[in-house]
Design an enzyme around this catalytic site. Structure first.
Site, PDB file in Angstrom:
ATOM      1  N   LYS A   1      -4.089  11.511 -34.862  1.00 16.82           N
ATOM      2  CA  LYS A   1      -4.897  11.970 -36.000  1.00 16.82           C
ATOM      3  C   LYS A   1      -5.466  10.833 -36.837  1.00 16.82           C
ATOM      4  O   LYS A   1      -6.524  10.956 -37.438  1.00 16.82           O
ATOM      5  CB  LYS A   1      -4.065  12.899 -36.879  1.00 16.82           C
TER       6      LYS A   1
ATOM      7  N   GLU B   1      -7.379  19.674 -45.508  1.00 12.86           N
ATOM      8  CA  GLU B   1      -6.461  20.797 -45.310  1.00 12.86           C
ATOM      9  C   GLU B   1      -5.360  20.304 -44.383  1.00 12.86           C
ATOM     10  O   GLU B   1      -5.559  19.366 -43.624  1.00 12.86           O
ATOM     11  CB  GLU B   1      -7.196  21.970 -44.646  1.00 12.86           C
TER      12      GLU B   1
ATOM     13  N   SER C   1       0.012  12.950 -27.322  1.00 13.51           N
ATOM     14  CA  SER C   1      -0.697  12.921 -28.606  1.00 13.51           C
ATOM     15  C   SER C   1       0.145  12.436 -29.780  1.00 13.51           C
ATOM     16  O   SER C   1      -0.391  11.921 -30.753  1.00 13.51           O
ATOM     17  CB  SER C   1      -1.257  14.316 -28.917  1.00 13.51           C
TER      18      SER C   1
HETATM   19  C1  LIG Z   1      -2.172  18.000 -34.866  1.00 15.39           C
HETATM   20  C2  LIG Z   1      -1.596  17.638 -33.563  1.00 15.39           C
HETATM   21  C3  LIG Z   1      -2.055  18.218 -32.363  1.00 15.39           C
HETATM   22  C4  LIG Z   1      -3.071  19.325 -32.308  1.00 15.39           C
HETATM   23  O1  LIG Z   1      -4.332  18.989 -32.791  1.00 15.39           O
HETATM   24  P1  LIG Z   1      -5.585  18.770 -31.821  1.00 15.39           P
HETATM   25  O2  LIG Z   1      -6.736  18.708 -32.743  1.00 15.39           O
HETATM   26  O3  LIG Z   1      -5.640  19.919 -30.878  1.00 15.39           O
HETATM   27  O4  LIG Z   1      -5.358  17.493 -31.106  1.00 15.39           O
HETATM   28  C5  LIG Z   1      -1.517  17.781 -31.159  1.00 15.39           C
HETATM   29  N1  LIG Z   1      -0.552  16.836 -31.134  1.00 15.39           N
HETATM   30  C6  LIG Z   1      -0.079  16.265 -32.259  1.00 15.39           C
HETATM   31  C7  LIG Z   1       0.985  15.226 -32.146  1.00 15.39           C
HETATM   32  C8  LIG Z   1      -0.574  16.637 -33.514  1.00 15.39           C
HETATM   33  O5  LIG Z   1      -0.084  16.080 -34.616  1.00 15.39           O
END
Ligand SMILES: *Cc1c(COP(=O)(O)O)cnc(C)c1O
Length: 397
Positions: free
Chosen positions: A89, A111, A377
């Site tokens: 993010k 948000e 992610s």
């Molecule tokens: C917020 C988040 C997501 C989901 O958000 P996307 O916009 O779909 O990427 C996925 N993995 C992690 C670690 C997150 O913090």
């Protein structure tokens, strides 16, 4: 086929900017300037330098040997979990704060659901010395105390939202309301590839650094910049959009997006938008949406707070419709199991969101020689309560 956004802000029939009259000036200002700013060499230099020295990029591409042996294929992990603040993010918030500064904004709003995007926004506001206001459903404020405390320590004001179900959707509505009341000095940092045009394209371009790096990292490690397959989890879809972006036109590269099916597709407690949804409008964008017969938005559920969004980014709706990407899903239990597998085989505790992408490795048969990249992610520190519960349920404690 062109999978990126057109001049009108559409991906086929999806996207657009369905916004109240009062919001038009804000959106037009951003729309008319974002490509110019993104293309400006001075912006690029500053963004690249912050990604390198502040975020810690490039994030490693790691060949997971023991996980590969388990699944009988060649698995590489794109380590977004190693970024500052622990997820992808921050790639977006660093880019958007630089844009906000160039537009002369002094106040940032955002948000947040689980608080991950709120923390990433509060972080860059502290870095740049800008005022930060984060809208968060009251229920989420109570559920996600550690992230609320982090945001406060970073100097952000966290406003609990009492409308609706008091979760992410309601927090987003409140942020939009704030922006309409403060059009001149405020920039709204949206946390995923959702919302009215140009946000889905803007956030995709800022996250595209993920696949940009993947290309040369794969070239170095495998001798080919193209993998056979890329797998990423999808809430709103920003980490997946970033991991897919530079491969959209390379049709031989299979793109697999993984949604959360919670307690099961038919359980009534799920967030698998592509299976359960149909086209509708949410937060200014036409996209696939979980809704009842009357068009009322259905409350999504997943054990992972980052995946329980009732919509999905419009580009993903288009990738789904054109069959460019395959949409899979994983349940809470499948994700938890996959998280423990990665932890025990590789010594990496993944975020529960990322564990949904890992869970799909067991559901699809890959060749021994295939190269599969999983976009990891985020890291799992924030999910320890859910992991502890799994351990006690499975006598692992
Ligand atoms: C917020 C988040 C997501 C989901 O958000 P996307 O916009 O779909 O990427 C996925 N993995 C992690 C670690 C997150 O913090």
């Amino acid at each position: 086929m062109k999978y990126t956004v057109d001049e009108r802000g559409y991906y086929g029939e999806f996207g657009g900017a369905f916004i109240p009259e009062m919001m038009v000036p804000n959106i037009e200002e951003l729309r008319d300037n974002y490509l110019k700013i993104l293309g400006d060499p001075e912006f690029r230099a500053e963004y690249t330098s912050l990604l390198k020295d502040y975020v810690g990029r490039p994030s490693p591409l790691y060949f997971a040997k023991r996980l590969s042996e388990f699944h009988g294929t060649r698995i590489y992990l794109k380590r977004e979990d190693l970024n500052h603040t622990g997820a992808h993010k921050i790639n977006n918030t660093v880019g958007q704060i630089l844009i906000a500064r160039r537009l002369g904004k002094t106040r940032i709003i955002a948000e947040t659901g689980a608080g991950q995007h709120g923390v990433a926004t509060a972080t860059v506001c502290a870095l740049m010395g800008l005022q930060c206001v984060v809208y968060m459903g009251k229920l989420d404020v109570e559920r996600q105390e550690p992230n609320v405390l982090r945001m406060k320590m970073l100097g952000a004001e966290v406003i609990p939202v009492l409308s609706g179900n008091m979760t992410l959707k309601d927090a987003t509505n409140e942020a939009i309301r704030d922006w309409i009341s403060n059009p001149v000095d405020t920039h709204y940092i949206i946390g995923s590839v959702v919302g009215p045009h140009p946000y889905p394209d803007l956030v995709t371009r800022l996250q595209a650094v993920i696949s940009e790096e993947m290309q040369w990292q794969l070239q170095q490690q495998t001798g080919n910049s193209d993998p056979d397959c890329i797998i990423a989890c999808v809430g709103g879809g920003s980490n997946a959009a970033g991991a897919f972006y530079h491969y959209l036109d390379r049709e031989k590269v299979r793109l697999i997006a993984v949604e959360a099916s919670g307690k099961g597709i038919d359980s009534g407690e799920s967030a698998a938008t592509m299976v359960l949804g149909r086209p509708g409008i949410i937060h200014g964008s036409r996209t696939m949406l979980m809704q009842d017969e009357d068009g009322q938005i259905q409350e999504p559920y997943s054990v992972s707070a980052g995946l329980d969004y009732p919509g999905i980014g419009p580009m993903h709706s288009f990738l789904h419709k054109t069959h460019r990407a395959t949409f899979e899903h994983a349940t809470d239990d499948e994700a938890l199991e996959a998280a423990f597998r990665l932890t025990r085989l590789e010594g990496i505790v993944p975020a529960l969101e990322s564990a949904h992408a890992l869970a799909v490795l067991k559901k699809i048969r890959f060749d021994k020689t295939e190269v599969v990249v999983v976009n990891l992610s985020g890291r799992g520190d924030k999910d320890m309560v859910a992991y502890m519960k799994y351990m006690s349920d499975h006598q692992l404690l």
